[in-house]
Design a protein around this motif. Structure first.
Motif, PDB file in Angstrom:
ATOM      1  N   LEU A 152      44.304  35.337  45.075  1.00 22.96           N
ATOM      2  CA  LEU A 152      43.607  36.630  45.115  1.00 22.96           C
ATOM      3  C   LEU A 152      43.611  37.204  46.527  1.00 22.96           C
ATOM      4  O   LEU A 152      43.906  38.387  46.733  1.00 22.96           O
ATOM      5  N   LYS A 153      43.293  36.366  47.513  1.00 27.10           N
ATOM      6  CA  LYS A 153      43.237  36.832  48.897  1.00 27.10           C
ATOM      7  C   LYS A 153      44.613  37.231  49.413  1.00 27.10           C
ATOM      8  O   LYS A 153      44.745  38.149  50.223  1.00 27.10           O
ATOM      9  N   ALA A 157      43.913  43.022  49.455  1.00 27.01           N
ATOM     10  CA  ALA A 157      43.525  43.102  50.870  1.00 27.01           C
ATOM     11  C   ALA A 157      42.024  43.055  51.110  1.00 27.01           C
ATOM     12  O   ALA A 157      41.571  42.491  52.106  1.00 27.01           O
ATOM     13  N   SER A 158      41.235  43.609  50.224  1.00 27.46           N
ATOM     14  CA  SER A 158      39.823  43.857  50.515  1.00 27.46           C
ATOM     15  C   SER A 158      38.911  42.680  50.190  1.00 27.46           C
ATOM     16  O   SER A 158      38.830  42.254  49.035  1.00 27.46           O
ATOM     17  N   PRO A 159      38.146  42.161  51.181  1.00 26.34           N
ATOM     18  CA  PRO A 159      37.145  41.127  50.888  1.00 26.34           C
ATOM     19  C   PRO A 159      36.085  41.603  49.905  1.00 26.34           C
ATOM     20  O   PRO A 159      35.562  40.808  49.113  1.00 26.34           O
ATOM     21  N   ALA A 160      35.755  42.894  49.941  1.00 18.23           N
ATOM     22  CA  ALA A 160      34.770  43.419  48.996  1.00 18.23           C
ATOM     23  C   ALA A 160      35.279  43.314  47.559  1.00 18.23           C
ATOM     24  O   ALA A 160      34.516  43.008  46.632  1.00 18.23           O
ATOM     25  N   VAL A 161      36.581  43.526  47.365  1.00 15.48           N
ATOM     26  CA  VAL A 161      37.158  43.393  46.034  1.00 15.48           C
ATOM     27  C   VAL A 161      37.214  41.925  45.620  1.00 15.48           C
ATOM     28  O   VAL A 161      36.958  41.592  44.459  1.00 15.48           O
ATOM     29  N   HIS A 162      37.512  41.040  46.566  1.00 17.16           N
ATOM     30  CA  HIS A 162      37.463  39.600  46.255  1.00 17.16           C
ATOM     31  C   HIS A 162      36.085  39.242  45.708  1.00 17.16           C
ATOM     32  O   HIS A 162      35.961  38.492  44.732  1.00 17.16           O
ATOM     33  N   ARG A 163      35.039  39.749  46.364  1.00 20.66           N
ATOM     34  CA  ARG A 163      33.669  39.444  45.938  1.00 20.66           C
ATOM     35  C   ARG A 163      33.403  39.974  44.529  1.00 20.66           C
ATOM     36  O   ARG A 163      32.815  39.281  43.694  1.00 20.66           O
ATOM     37  N   GLU A 164      33.874  41.190  44.261  1.00 19.14           N
ATOM     38  CA  GLU A 164      33.679  41.754  42.926  1.00 19.14           C
ATOM     39  C   GLU A 164      34.373  40.910  41.860  1.00 19.14           C
ATOM     40  O   GLU A 164      33.825  40.684  40.779  1.00 19.14           O
ATOM     41  N   ILE A 165      35.581  40.461  42.165  1.00 21.81           N
ATOM     42  CA  ILE A 165      36.349  39.689  41.188  1.00 21.81           C
ATOM     43  C   ILE A 165      35.720  38.324  40.939  1.00 21.81           C
ATOM     44  O   ILE A 165      35.525  37.916  39.782  1.00 21.81           O
ATOM     45  N   LEU A 167      32.678  36.786  42.495  1.00 23.85           N
ATOM     46  CA  LEU A 167      31.230  36.566  42.522  1.00 23.85           C
ATOM     47  C   LEU A 167      30.435  37.571  41.688  1.00 23.85           C
ATOM     48  O   LEU A 167      29.211  37.449  41.592  1.00 23.85           O
ATOM     49  N   LYS A 168      31.126  38.540  41.102  1.00 23.08           N
ATOM     50  CA  LYS A 168      30.468  39.462  40.169  1.00 23.08           C
ATOM     51  C   LYS A 168      31.135  39.456  38.800  1.00 23.08           C
ATOM     52  O   LYS A 168      30.617  40.064  37.867  1.00 23.08           O
ATOM     53  N   ALA A 169      32.262  38.784  38.689  1.00 23.16           N
ATOM     54  CA  ALA A 169      33.016  38.729  37.423  1.00 23.16           C
ATOM     55  C   ALA A 169      33.224  40.136  36.857  1.00 23.16           C
ATOM     56  O   ALA A 169      33.045  40.382  35.664  1.00 23.16           O
ATOM     57  N   ALA A 170      33.605  41.063  37.736  1.00 19.90           N
ATOM     58  CA  ALA A 170      33.812  42.447  37.323  1.00 19.90           C
ATOM     59  C   ALA A 170      35.060  42.569  36.448  1.00 19.90           C
ATOM     60  O   ALA A 170      36.023  41.822  36.612  1.00 19.90           O
ATOM     61  N   LYS A 171      35.011  43.527  35.523  1.00 15.46           N
ATOM     62  CA  LYS A 171      36.161  43.835  34.677  1.00 15.46           C
ATOM     63  C   LYS A 171      36.772  45.149  35.167  1.00 15.46           C
ATOM     64  O   LYS A 171      36.087  46.172  35.217  1.00 15.46           O
ATOM     65  N   PHE A 172      38.053  45.100  35.514  1.00 15.43           N
ATOM     66  CA  PHE A 172      38.721  46.243  36.099  1.00 15.43           C
ATOM     67  C   PHE A 172      39.678  46.881  35.091  1.00 15.43           C
ATOM     68  O   PHE A 172      40.628  46.242  34.651  1.00 15.43           O
ATOM     69  N   THR A 173      39.421  48.137  34.748  1.00 20.33           N
ATOM     70  CA  THR A 173      40.412  48.908  34.001  1.00 20.33           C
ATOM     71  C   THR A 173      41.581  49.216  34.922  1.00 20.33           C
ATOM     72  O   THR A 173      41.515  48.991  36.140  1.00 20.33           O
ATOM     73  N   LEU A 178      43.700  50.261  40.209  1.00 25.27           N
ATOM     74  CA  LEU A 178      44.537  51.035  41.114  1.00 25.27           C
ATOM     75  C   LEU A 178      43.731  51.502  42.321  1.00 25.27           C
ATOM     76  O   LEU A 178      44.196  51.415  43.468  1.00 25.27           O
ATOM     77  N   GLU A 179      42.513  51.963  42.089  1.00 22.49           N
ATOM     78  CA  GLU A 179      41.645  52.413  43.180  1.00 22.49           C
ATOM     79  C   GLU A 179      41.325  51.274  44.143  1.00 22.49           C
ATOM     80  O   GLU A 179      41.206  51.490  45.358  1.00 22.49           O
ATOM     81  N   LYS A 180      41.211  50.052  43.624  1.00 24.31           N
ATOM     82  CA  LYS A 180      40.843  48.900  44.445  1.00 24.31           C
ATOM     83  C   LYS A 180      42.051  48.223  45.093  1.00 24.31           C
ATOM     84  O   LYS A 180      41.888  47.252  45.832  1.00 24.31           O
ATOM     85  N   GLY A 181      43.242  48.708  44.821  1.00 29.30           N
ATOM     86  CA  GLY A 181      44.424  48.119  45.420  1.00 29.30           C
ATOM     87  C   GLY A 181      44.880  46.830  44.772  1.00 29.30           C
ATOM     88  O   GLY A 181      45.615  46.046  45.390  1.00 29.30           O
ATOM     89  N   ILE A 182      44.479  46.597  43.518  1.00 24.62           N
ATOM     90  CA  ILE A 182      44.869  45.372  42.811  1.00 24.62           C
ATOM     91  C   ILE A 182      46.241  45.527  42.170  1.00 24.62           C
ATOM     92  O   ILE A 182      47.020  44.570  42.114  1.00 24.62           O
ATOM     93  N   ILE A 183      46.539  46.734  41.681  1.00 25.96           N
ATOM     94  CA  ILE A 183      47.800  46.964  40.990  1.00 25.96           C
ATOM     95  C   ILE A 183      48.610  48.035  41.709  1.00 25.96           C
ATOM     96  O   ILE A 183      48.090  48.787  42.542  1.00 25.96           O
TER      97      ILE A 183
END
Length: 245
Positions: A152-153, A157-165, A167-173, A178-183
């Protein structure tokens, strides 16, 4: 199971069936066999791999039902958990050592190990109208292996996104991912997503890169993840995991 199609310089690997494409040994072995054929059929000319799936799921992660649905003891469940972990780590290393760019065309939900499978590709394209990326371990009280986190790291790029993925178990559409730079990009439907993956693959092939050089550079970039993938420390608690599921 999966199919493999060669379309010009592109290899298109498709997970088939209307199930959740859970990562049990049968499916992982089928994917690894297909990747071995890709490796043997790729010539000195430039190539690219696209991985996609049919149905609602790209992959819903480890097949925990397969791990527990047997007539043996808890030791059998532990052995099956160890086998799935070993096989997924081997599949990850197969993808990283493939001598060509790799693209995941995510057609639906990609959860836990399925999310990791997508991240094991150089590029992720995703459909907008269905599916999410989701690291579910926190919600089901399972630890996340260190190599998952390192991947993941490495990819995001973003540590904040790592935390969401994590430590928050967020579900990303697709839109959120795309907004978070994952895809890399999002598309209206599955056909459009695969078409965009083909277009991207063709553009990469046209660069005429040496696949072996590409692979060696990728392995350097991923060296910390490759090292971590040699071991899954969460399986030290495999008996506890088996008792939970």
């Amino acid at each position: 199971m999966c199919t493999l199609e060669k379309r010009g310089s592109l290899f298109i690997l498709t997970l088939i069936g209307n199930d959740e494409h859970r990562l049990n040994p049968t499916l992982i072995d089928s994917i690894r066999d297909a990747l071995a054929r890709v490796r043997s059929q790729s010539s000195s000319s430039s190539s690219a791999l696209i991985t996609t799936a049919v149905g609602k799921f790209f992959s819903n992660g480890y097949d925990l039902n397969w791990a527990t649905n047997h007539s043996g003891s808890i030791d059998t469940t532990v052995d099956r958990l160890n086998l799935m972990s070993f096989n997924l780590r081997s599949l990850f290393r197969d993808l990283i050592s493939l001598p060509m760019p790799t693209i995941a065309a995510v057609n639906g939900h990609a959860s836990a190990g399925g999310f990791i499978l997508a991240l094991s590709h150089d590029y992720i394209l995703m459909r907008k109208d269905r599916g999410y990326l989701y690291m579910s371990e926190l919600d089901i009280s399972l630890k996340i292996p260190a190599w998952f986190v390192k991947l993941l790291k490495n990819r995001i790029a973003s540590p904040a996104v790592h935390r969401e993925i994590v430590l928050k178990a967020a579900k990303f559409t697709a839109t959120a991912a795309l907004e978070k730079g994952i895809i890399e990009s999002s598309h209206d439907g599955v056909e459009e997503t695969v078409a965009a993956a083909v277009k991207l693959g063709d553009s990469l092939v046209k660069r005429g890169w040496d696949g072996n050089v590409y692979c060696e550079i990728r392995k350097v970039m991923m060296s910390d993840v490759l090292a971590a993938s040699e071991y899954d420390e969460t399986l030290e608690d495999a008996v506890k995991i088996a008792s939970k599921i």
